[in-house]
Design a protein around this motif. Sequence first.
Motif, mmCIF file in Angstrom:
data_model
loop_
_atom_site.group_PDB
_atom_site.id
_atom_site.type_symbol
_atom_site.label_atom_id
_atom_site.label_comp_id
_atom_site.label_asym_id
_atom_site.label_seq_id
_atom_site.Cartn_x
_atom_site.Cartn_y
_atom_site.Cartn_z
ATOM 1 N N UNK A 150 32.216 -11.731 1.879
ATOM 2 C CA UNK A 150 30.816 -11.211 2.157
ATOM 3 C C UNK A 150 31.195 -9.776 2.428
ATOM 4 N N UNK A 151 32.473 -9.261 2.283
ATOM 5 C CA UNK A 151 32.774 -7.827 2.485
ATOM 6 C C UNK A 151 32.568 -7.127 1.121
ATOM 7 N N UNK A 152 32.364 -7.977 0.068
ATOM 8 C CA UNK A 152 32.436 -7.223 -1.448
ATOM 9 C C UNK A 152 30.836 -7.327 -1.868
ATOM 10 N N UNK A 153 30.863 -6.458 -2.787
ATOM 11 C CA UNK A 153 29.549 -6.050 -3.679
ATOM 12 C C UNK A 153 29.544 -7.652 -4.414
ATOM 13 N N UNK A 154 28.155 -8.025 -4.896
ATOM 14 C CA UNK A 154 27.930 -8.975 -5.850
ATOM 15 C C UNK A 154 28.726 -8.828 -6.977
ATOM 16 N N UNK A 155 28.688 -7.645 -7.492
ATOM 17 C CA UNK A 155 29.752 -7.294 -8.832
ATOM 18 C C UNK A 155 31.136 -7.907 -8.639
ATOM 19 N N UNK A 156 31.665 -7.297 -7.457
ATOM 20 C CA UNK A 156 32.965 -7.425 -7.121
ATOM 21 C C UNK A 156 33.082 -9.075 -6.894
ATOM 22 N N UNK A 157 32.443 -9.769 -6.330
ATOM 23 C CA UNK A 157 32.330 -11.142 -6.072
ATOM 24 C C UNK A 157 32.443 -11.927 -7.201
ATOM 25 N N UNK A 158 31.691 -11.375 -8.287
ATOM 26 C CA UNK A 158 31.675 -12.329 -9.772
ATOM 27 C C UNK A 158 32.842 -11.812 -10.359
ATOM 28 N N UNK A 159 33.365 -10.607 -10.219
ATOM 29 C CA UNK A 159 34.519 -10.222 -10.900
ATOM 30 C C UNK A 159 35.881 -11.246 -10.303
ATOM 31 N N UNK A 160 35.724 -11.353 -8.934
ATOM 32 C CA UNK A 160 37.024 -12.193 -8.352
ATOM 33 C C UNK A 160 36.683 -13.596 -8.765
ATOM 34 N N UNK A 204 42.681 -21.776 -22.030
ATOM 35 C CA UNK A 204 42.012 -21.433 -23.279
ATOM 36 C C UNK A 204 40.772 -21.176 -23.627
ATOM 37 N N UNK A 205 39.863 -22.235 -22.737
ATOM 38 C CA UNK A 205 38.436 -22.175 -22.934
ATOM 39 C C UNK A 205 37.850 -21.658 -21.561
ATOM 40 N N UNK A 206 37.155 -20.667 -21.537
ATOM 41 C CA UNK A 206 36.359 -20.251 -20.341
ATOM 42 C C UNK A 206 34.647 -20.598 -20.619
ATOM 43 N N UNK A 207 34.244 -21.202 -19.494
ATOM 44 C CA UNK A 207 32.733 -21.859 -19.177
ATOM 45 C C UNK A 207 32.282 -21.037 -18.311
ATOM 46 N N UNK A 208 31.262 -20.052 -18.907
ATOM 47 C CA UNK A 208 30.534 -19.216 -17.928
ATOM 48 C C UNK A 208 29.106 -19.571 -17.743
ATOM 49 N N UNK A 209 28.496 -19.740 -16.453
ATOM 50 C CA UNK A 209 27.225 -20.336 -16.491
ATOM 51 C C UNK A 209 26.440 -19.121 -15.887
ATOM 52 N N UNK A 210 25.686 -18.374 -16.698
ATOM 53 C CA UNK A 210 24.907 -17.082 -16.105
ATOM 54 C C UNK A 210 25.826 -16.059 -15.233
ATOM 55 N N UNK A 211 26.937 -15.504 -16.138
ATOM 56 C CA UNK A 211 27.819 -14.875 -15.167
ATOM 57 C C UNK A 211 27.206 -13.536 -14.783
ATOM 58 N N UNK A 212 26.344 -13.227 -15.587
ATOM 59 C CA UNK A 212 25.727 -12.037 -15.135
ATOM 60 C C UNK A 212 24.322 -11.993 -14.572
ATOM 61 N N UNK A 213 23.797 -13.195 -14.286
ATOM 62 C CA UNK A 213 22.601 -13.449 -13.674
ATOM 63 C C UNK A 213 22.120 -12.634 -12.487
ATOM 64 N N UNK A 214 23.109 -12.516 -11.769
ATOM 65 C CA UNK A 214 22.927 -12.086 -10.199
ATOM 66 C C UNK A 214 23.149 -10.590 -10.219
ATOM 67 N N UNK A 215 23.584 -9.900 -11.256
ATOM 68 C CA UNK A 215 24.128 -8.766 -11.235
ATOM 69 C C UNK A 215 23.310 -7.729 -11.784
ATOM 70 N N UNK A 216 23.457 -6.259 -11.355
ATOM 71 C CA UNK A 216 22.434 -5.262 -12.185
ATOM 72 C C UNK A 216 23.132 -4.852 -13.404
ATOM 73 N N UNK A 217 22.464 -3.894 -14.159
ATOM 74 C CA UNK A 217 22.877 -3.430 -15.481
ATOM 75 C C UNK A 217 24.269 -3.262 -15.603
ATOM 76 N N UNK A 218 24.940 -2.221 -14.633
ATOM 77 C CA UNK A 218 26.263 -1.857 -14.749
ATOM 78 C C UNK A 218 27.223 -2.885 -14.432
ATOM 79 N N UNK A 219 27.077 -3.699 -13.436
ATOM 80 C CA UNK A 219 28.082 -4.667 -12.947
ATOM 81 C C UNK A 219 27.855 -5.761 -14.169
#
Length: 226
Positions: free
Chosen positions: A140-150, A161-176
Amino acid sequence: MIRLENIQRRYASDEVETTALSDIDLHVAQGEFLAIMGPSGCGKSTLLNILGTVDRPSAGRYMFGDRDLARLDEAALARLRSETLGFVFQSFNLIDELTIQENVELGLAYRKDKSGDRRQRVAAAMDRVGISHRAKHYPHQLSGGQQQRAAIARAIVGDPSLILADEPTGNLDTENGAQVMNILESLNAEGATIIMVTHSPSHADAAQRRIDMLDGRIVASVARAI
Ligand SMILES: Nc1ncnc2c1ncn2[C@@H]1O[C@H](COP(=O)(O)OP(=O)(O)OP(=O)(O)O)[C@@H](O)[C@H]1O
Ligand SMILES: [Mg+2]
């Protein structure tokens, strides 16, 4: 690397039966970057969950390399997940009571690495996504972008070897969102296979191929023009 043949997923309740997936045939090559698009409710997350072995199809065949996953028991699937797969969820799914470092270490939960190796892997994964300076903080001390990177660090700490990502940018602003895409693209450049659900056509353009879904079916498969 992955072959789905005639996969179906139905949900039955007393009143209604929902068909979340029908006739899914999909082949994903090792090292490929695949984007999945389609309107809400068309079955994207259901497909990703089946690919990630956290859900099983009602019918059809899922071959992972030369293994037929229907033949594996829960323990074997858990091992496959921890050694081979990395998940990134739309809602981050970080555990509030754990620090970022501890959250990232969860990605190694089922592995028997030595503690020195674990520490090194966790540090490298946090460094990779630029959150090392927040290691001792809580989500909770991190921004949304930082949480997604975590969350990405947790997904990649075991070197999947396989990464599955479900809308990994869905909750982020353009830059993040762009930062997360850069991370995924560089992981792919280093050899990881990536399957990403997205609502963003421009993010889908990072992939070599895009499939479009509608009402539980794959209705188009488009290779990116080079
Ligand atoms: N546990 C469940 N029980 C019954 N139906 C379900 C269940 N989970 C999903 N569904 C149904 O399956 C269909 C596909 O859902 P899914 O979550 O895969 O959609 P999605 O494409 O990921 O949508 P979104 O873009 O909103 O995330 C929907 O009609 C949904 O209502
Ligand atoms: Mg979804």
